[in-house]
Design a protein around this motif. Structure first.
Motif, short mmCIF file in Angstrom:
data_model
loop_
_atom_site.label_atom_id
_atom_site.label_comp_id
_atom_site.label_asym_id
_atom_site.label_seq_id
_atom_site.Cartn_x
_atom_site.Cartn_y
_atom_site.Cartn_z
N ALA A 278 -31.92 8.52 26.96
CA ALA A 278 -30.54 8.12 27.22
C ALA A 278 -29.55 9.12 26.62
O ALA A 278 -28.55 9.48 27.26
CB ALA A 278 -30.29 6.72 26.66
N LEU A 279 -29.81 9.58 25.42
CA LEU A 279 -28.94 10.58 24.80
C LEU A 279 -28.94 11.88 25.61
O LEU A 279 -27.88 12.50 25.80
CB LEU A 279 -29.38 10.84 23.36
N ALA A 280 -30.11 12.29 26.06
CA ALA A 280 -30.20 13.52 26.88
C ALA A 280 -29.40 13.35 28.17
O ALA A 280 -28.72 14.28 28.61
CB ALA A 280 -31.65 13.85 27.18
N ILE A 282 -26.81 11.37 28.64
CA ILE A 282 -25.39 11.42 28.29
C ILE A 282 -24.97 12.87 28.06
O ILE A 282 -23.89 13.29 28.48
CB ILE A 282 -25.12 10.57 27.03
N GLY A 283 -25.85 13.63 27.44
CA GLY A 283 -25.54 15.02 27.16
C GLY A 283 -25.36 15.86 28.41
O GLY A 283 -24.44 16.69 28.48
N ASP A 284 -26.21 15.65 29.42
CA ASP A 284 -26.10 16.49 30.63
C ASP A 284 -25.34 15.81 31.77
O ASP A 284 -25.25 16.33 32.88
CB ASP A 284 -27.48 16.95 31.10
N GLY A 285 -24.81 14.60 31.49
CA GLY A 285 -23.99 13.93 32.48
C GLY A 285 -24.77 13.22 33.57
O GLY A 285 -24.20 12.88 34.61
N SER A 286 -26.06 12.97 33.36
CA SER A 286 -26.88 12.36 34.40
C SER A 286 -27.14 10.87 34.18
O SER A 286 -27.95 10.27 34.88
CB SER A 286 -28.23 13.08 34.50
N LYS A 291 -30.58 4.20 35.69
CA LYS A 291 -31.37 4.63 34.54
C LYS A 291 -31.27 3.62 33.40
O LYS A 291 -32.27 3.30 32.73
CB LYS A 291 -30.92 6.01 34.07
N ILE A 292 -30.07 3.11 33.16
CA ILE A 292 -29.88 2.13 32.09
C ILE A 292 -30.73 0.89 32.36
O ILE A 292 -31.36 0.34 31.46
CB ILE A 292 -28.39 1.76 31.95
N TRP A 295 -34.31 1.73 31.50
CA TRP A 295 -34.53 1.75 30.05
C TRP A 295 -34.57 0.34 29.49
O TRP A 295 -35.42 0.03 28.64
CB TRP A 295 -33.44 2.57 29.36
N ASN A 296 -33.68 -0.52 29.94
CA ASN A 296 -33.68 -1.90 29.46
C ASN A 296 -34.97 -2.62 29.81
O ASN A 296 -35.49 -3.41 29.01
CB ASN A 296 -32.48 -2.66 30.03
N THR A 297 -35.51 -2.34 30.99
CA THR A 297 -36.78 -2.94 31.38
C THR A 297 -37.90 -2.48 30.45
O THR A 297 -38.72 -3.29 29.99
CB THR A 297 -37.13 -2.58 32.83
#
Length: 417
Positions: A278-280, A282-286, A291-292, A295-297
């Motif tokens: 998730a941080l990556a 946010i870093g590259d704007g993707s 995706k969220i 990740w929550n799943t």
């Protein structure tokens, strides 16, 4: 597409309550880990027993992989424990552990006197800039109170910058906050209920978690009982901020902490990998809603009591766990033990001792040195014959993508339903 964000200053801080969890954190991409030792461990009842001799080994291992390590020495310290506390600090200094997370003022003062970096524990409930200024005399980082909103956190960080508030090392005081894991119904974890009910002090690392139990509320005057929808009236849901991680990055906090020194390595593996991804993004704007959701799943597959956003949105606890047990959607089931590993072939030999195993089932290897290795073998063998299923009492071989070791435990991952 979201706008790219600089995340180079962000530290993802993982719990390491055992060597298995430590390796899992490192392999999953944690920037730093925190651990405790016997006698001063706030997770004494649920984490592995680590002692003075382990401090050097853990520090060496972490620094080998360019991962920082912090010792959580955040229990109360009584007169009879002072010398032992100082021995731990001395061992920290000798092992070049990066910092101690401290609560008791005696610990803070002695660590500073020895030149050991101090991070102030969340148990001090630091909630305003004047408290930050006070502790800046002693510490280079503060772990803010869990009850603050993101707006309050950002305000504190902004004032640290504008007023140039610096710690003993000469750099701006850093802010650390929790982003995932168990929450406590007491203010920043300072609870006396366990001591009162069971003579086991939460502030000395021996919480019996009476808040996670079911209670009936009775009117003593009439004997009538209060009818409540949820008997678990003090058991909060767990914190999960992966859906607001961009806002947390924007708050200015530099260290994002995952709770869980009492959790197994698969928990550390899944949670750290999700937040790292998730941080990556946010870093590259993707980063996207899709995706969220994914990740929550994945986060829901490991131990949790239900997931909420805590206080960060400006609300008090509105979610209660409806129970004390995990709501994870998967569980690991013991299958057997590794007999041999053949490095040239990348093959593990396993004695199937408890449950049979079928090709294609997700599985994990767990060991003190191996840490946590996740696999999904499409092919398995028994007696040099390609098979679909291996039964209890048989030996099987399978290819693995990472080294495992003799004596490692082998589990399959199954639905918890």
């Amino acid at each position: 597409m979201a706008t790219p964000t600089d995340i180079s200053h962000i530290e993802l801080l993982a719990p390491a309550g055992s060597y298995e969890a430590l390796h899992a954190a490192i392999n999953a991409g944690a920037d730093a880990v925190y651990f405790g030792v016997d006698g001063f461990n706030m997770r004494a009842n649920s984490s592995a027993h680590l002692g003075l001799a382990d401090i050097q080994e853990i520090s060496t291992l972490c620094h080998q992989y360019n991962v920082k390590c912090y010792l959580a020495l955040n229990t109360l310290v009584y007169d009879q424990n002072l010398e032992e506390m100082k021995q731990v600090i001395d061992a920290v200094k000798l092992a070049q552990v990066d910092a101690v997370i401290a609560f008791d003022l005696s610990t803070i003062a002695y660590a500073k006197s020895q030149g050991v970096e101090v991070h102030i524990s969340t148990q001090h409930s630091i909630s305003n800039i004047d408290a930050v200024k006070f502790f800046a005399t002693w510490a280079d980082r503060v772990v803010l109170a869990r009850e603050l909103t993101l707006k309050q956190i950002k305000s504190i960080v902004d004032v640290i910058k504008t007023q140039d508030i610096r710690g003993p090392k000469g750099r701006l005081v850093e802010v650390e906050i929790f982003v995932h894991g168990a929450m406590c119904v007491a203010v920043s974890g300072r609870c006396g209920m366990s001591l009162y009910m069971y003579n086991t002090s939460a502030n000395c690392g021996s919480c019996s978690q009476p808040c996670r139990r079911a209670y009936t509320v009775t009117d003593k005057a009439t004997g009538k009982q209060l009818d409540v929808d949820n008997e678990f009236v003090m058991s909060t849901e767990d914190l999960c901020t992966i859906g607001m991680l961009d806002e947390i990055v924007a708050s200015g906090a530099v260290s994002l902490k995952v709770e869980g020194r009492g959790k197994p390595p698969e928990y550390v593996d899944v949670v750290i990998r999700c937040y790292k991804e998730a941080l990556a993004a946010i870093g590259d704007g993707s980063c996207t809603k899709e995706k969220i959701s994914q990740w929550n799943t994945r986060l829901g597959t490991v131990f949790n009591r239900g997931l909420s956003d805590g206080f960060y949105r400006g609300l008090a606890y509105k979610y209660w766990s409806q129970g004390s047990d995990s709501k994870a959607t998967t569980k690991k089931v013991f299958v057997g033990t590794v007999l041999n590993y053949f490095p040239k072939l990348g093959v593990a030999e396993i004695r199937v001792q408890a449950e049979g195993f079928t090709a294609g089932e997700p599985c994990v290897f767990v060991g003190k040195t191996t840490g946590f290795v996740r696999q999904t073998p499409e092919e398995i063998w028994c007696n040099d014959t390609h098979v679909t299923t291996v039964n209890k009492g048989e030996d099987m071989t399978m290819q693995v993508t990472a080294r495992v070791r003799r004596g490692d435990t082998f589990y399959k991952i199954m639905s918890a339903g």
